[in-house]
Scaffold this active site. Structure first.
Site, PDB file in Angstrom:
ATOM      1  CE  LYS A   1      -4.455  -1.441   1.595  1.00  0.00           C
ATOM      2  NZ  LYS A   1      -4.822  -2.192   2.789  1.00  0.00           N
TER       3      LYS A   1
ATOM      4  CE  LYS B   1      -6.622  -8.376  -0.817  1.00  0.00           C
ATOM      5  NZ  LYS B   1      -6.515  -7.906   0.575  1.00  0.00           N
TER       6      LYS B   1
ATOM      7  CE  LYS C   1     -13.481  -4.350   2.442  1.00  0.00           C
ATOM      8  NZ  LYS C   1     -12.196  -4.240   3.154  1.00  0.00           N
TER       9      LYS C   1
HETATM   10  P1  TYM Z   1     -10.650  -6.665   4.992  1.00  0.00           P
HETATM   11  O1  TYM Z   1     -11.698  -5.668   5.296  1.00  0.00           O
HETATM   12  O2  TYM Z   1      -9.704  -6.382   3.890  1.00  0.00           O
HETATM   13  O3  TYM Z   1     -11.326  -8.050   4.681  1.00  0.00           O
HETATM   14  C1  TYM Z   1     -12.297  -8.636   5.540  1.00  0.00           C
HETATM   15  C2  TYM Z   1     -12.132 -10.148   5.539  1.00  0.00           C
HETATM   16  O4  TYM Z   1     -12.277 -10.657   4.213  1.00  0.00           O
HETATM   17  C3  TYM Z   1     -11.133 -11.423   3.865  1.00  0.00           C
HETATM   18  N1  TYM Z   1     -10.847 -11.222   2.439  1.00  0.00           N
HETATM   19  C4  TYM Z   1     -10.685 -12.204   1.546  1.00  0.00           C
HETATM   20  N2  TYM Z   1     -10.727 -13.542   1.668  1.00  0.00           N
HETATM   21  C5  TYM Z   1     -10.534 -14.275   0.536  1.00  0.00           C
HETATM   22  N3  TYM Z   1     -10.279 -13.723  -0.676  1.00  0.00           N
HETATM   23  C6  TYM Z   1     -10.243 -12.391  -0.850  1.00  0.00           C
HETATM   24  N4  TYM Z   1     -10.030 -11.857  -2.046  1.00  0.00           N
HETATM   25  C7  TYM Z   1     -10.435 -11.567   0.301  1.00  0.00           C
HETATM   26  N5  TYM Z   1     -10.464 -10.216   0.494  1.00  0.00           N
HETATM   27  C8  TYM Z   1     -10.708 -10.041   1.808  1.00  0.00           C
HETATM   28  C9  TYM Z   1     -10.025 -10.888   4.719  1.00  0.00           C
HETATM   29  O5  TYM Z   1      -8.991 -11.839   4.877  1.00  0.00           O
HETATM   30  C10 TYM Z   1     -10.743 -10.586   6.010  1.00  0.00           C
HETATM   31  O6  TYM Z   1     -10.860 -11.753   6.790  1.00  0.00           O
HETATM   32  N6  TYM Z   1      -7.104  -6.050   8.479  1.00  0.00           N
HETATM   33  C11 TYM Z   1      -8.429  -6.614   8.212  1.00  0.00           C
HETATM   34  C12 TYM Z   1      -9.510  -6.071   9.112  1.00  0.00           C
HETATM   35  C13 TYM Z   1      -9.246  -6.234  10.573  1.00  0.00           C
HETATM   36  C14 TYM Z   1      -9.355  -7.430  11.316  1.00  0.00           C
HETATM   37  C15 TYM Z   1      -9.065  -7.071  12.656  1.00  0.00           C
HETATM   38  C16 TYM Z   1      -9.647  -8.748  10.971  1.00  0.00           C
HETATM   39  C17 TYM Z   1      -8.919  -5.239  11.441  1.00  0.00           C
HETATM   40  N7  TYM Z   1      -8.811  -5.730  12.702  1.00  0.00           N
HETATM   41  C18 TYM Z   1      -9.061  -8.021  13.656  1.00  0.00           C
HETATM   42  C19 TYM Z   1      -9.641  -9.699  11.988  1.00  0.00           C
HETATM   43  C20 TYM Z   1      -9.352  -9.346  13.320  1.00  0.00           C
HETATM   44  C21 TYM Z   1      -8.820  -6.259   6.797  1.00  0.00           C
HETATM   45  O7  TYM Z   1      -8.326  -5.329   6.223  1.00  0.00           O
HETATM   46  O8  TYM Z   1      -9.843  -7.029   6.314  1.00  0.00           O
END
Ligand code: TYM
Length: 331
Positions: A112, A197, A200
């Site tokens: 990023k 990947k 979003k």
């Molecule tokens: P985020 O918002 O990017 O994604 C949310 C969840 O979706 C999963 N995910 C995917 N899984 C499979 N294939 C994909 N293309 C894909 N894109 C997203 C992510 O692995 C995630 O489980 N850092 C985290 C948010 C966060 C968090 C936490 C998660 C902040 N604090 C504490 C767990 C525990 C994030 O950016 O997720």
């Protein structure tokens, strides 16, 4: 009882990747077998350039979608991160536990930050310290398991390291959590660029299926997915990433095995058609339930308020204990 915590970041519309990698399991399995919390991590959305009105809108939409995929506020705790001050409070102690080198080694940060600089932008300091806040999210609740997609694995390893280090320095305070990933579709790839990947906030949207896309839009995106050279359908993530991704998605939707499903197809066209229909059917109830819930903002707000109250109560004793353990005077 097993404690589960996970979250989703309101930086864009939620995708099929979010659903297959994480949210579906939260609803279908995790909330039924554990004491689970699911959080819209809005503070994390401020680590990149953001528009306040958009973050507000996306946070409410994400919360509504958590309910639409089937999270039941009677069974689990659904809330918004910024409404529970314990996250930010504990994040500071995590910054005092981690090193800057550890933060700079995070792949998500490097990608990023590089992207941001290439566009001539600047990098917010909070993008670097992001994993400290994420560790706080998890550790504040004595979490055992964190159901996430594969892309979060490195952040989870760091969270474990910080928990162990803190406990060694200051005495047993935190549970050392572990990540859990789905068996298939732990990493859903972009349909037009199957080596990256499905994210979003990707630049182009043609390769991303959003949870709220209309059925025809979903069909079009899947039918236009990039496939690979060659004509036979084989499951090979390294050599045939496009086809493998479709097989992963189809398997995740139908409960099959990607490699086995490959044997049932002799053309890419048929594979795409079946995958498109499977995704449309998978998302139909989510979209319908979202439409119902979206007309009742008062209900969603009341769920979030009750969720935040519950979460705060769960987090406070452990965060207070951590404050005392590091040498801060009790209030
Ligand atoms: P985020 O918002 O990017 O994604 C949310 C969840 O979706 C999963 N995910 C995917 N899984 C499979 N294939 C994909 N293309 C894909 N894109 C997203 C992510 O692995 C995630 O489980 N850092 C985290 C948010 C966060 C968090 C936490 C998660 C902040 N604090 C504490 C767990 C525990 C994030 O950016 O997720």
């Amino acid at each position: 009882k097993t404690r589960i915590f996970s979250g989703v970041k309101p930086t864009g519309h939620l995708t099929l990747g979010n659903y297959l990698g994480a949210m579906r399991r939260w609803a279908d399995e995790d909330q039924h077998r554990a004491d689970a919390l699911f959080c819209v991590v809005d503070l994390h959305a401020l680590t990149v350039e953001h528009d306040p009105a958009r973050v507000r809108r996306l946070s409410r939409q994400a919360a509504t979608l958590l309910l639409a995929v089937g999270l039941d506020p009677e069974r689990c705790t659904v809330f918004v991160q910024s409404q529970v001050a314990e996250h930010a409070r504990l994040s500071y102690l995590m910054e005092c536990t981690a090193t800057d080198g550890e933060m700079r080694r995070m792949i998500a940060y490097k990608e990023k930050a590089t992207g941001e600089r290439a566009r001539g932008g600047s990098v917010r300091l909070s993008l670097l310290t992001y994993p400290a806040l994420m560790a706080a999210d998890i550790l504040a609740y004595g979490t055992h398991e964190v159901p996430v997609g594969e892309d979060q694995a490195q952040h989870l390893e760091l969270t474990r390291d910080l928990a162990v280090r803190f406990n060694q320095r200051y005495g047993p305070t935190f549970v050392v959590p572990k990540a859990t990933h789905p068996q298939v579709a732990a990493r859903v790839m972009d349909l037009t660029e199957p080596t990256s990947k499905m994210g979003k906030s990707n630049g182009t949207t043609a390769g991303i299926v959003y949870l709220l896309d209309e059925a025809d839009v979903v069909r079009k995106k899947v039918m236009r997915a990039v496939t690979d050279a060659g004509r036979d359908v084989v499951y090979d993530r390294a050599e045939r990433p496009g086809v493998a991704n479709l097989l992963d998605v189809l398997a995740a939707c139908t409960g099959g095995e990607p490699a086995e499903l490959a044997g049932a197809y002799t053309s890419y066209g048929a594979l795409k058609k079946d995958t498109a229909e499977a995704v449309v059917e998978l998302l139909r109830p989510v979209r319908e339930r979202h439409a119902e819930l979206a007309t009742d903002g008062g209900y969603v707000d009341s769920v979030l308020r009750a969720g935040a109250d519950r979460a705060r109560e769960m987090a406070r004793p452990r965060v207070d204990a951590a404050y005392r353990a590091v040498g801060l005077l009790p209030g």
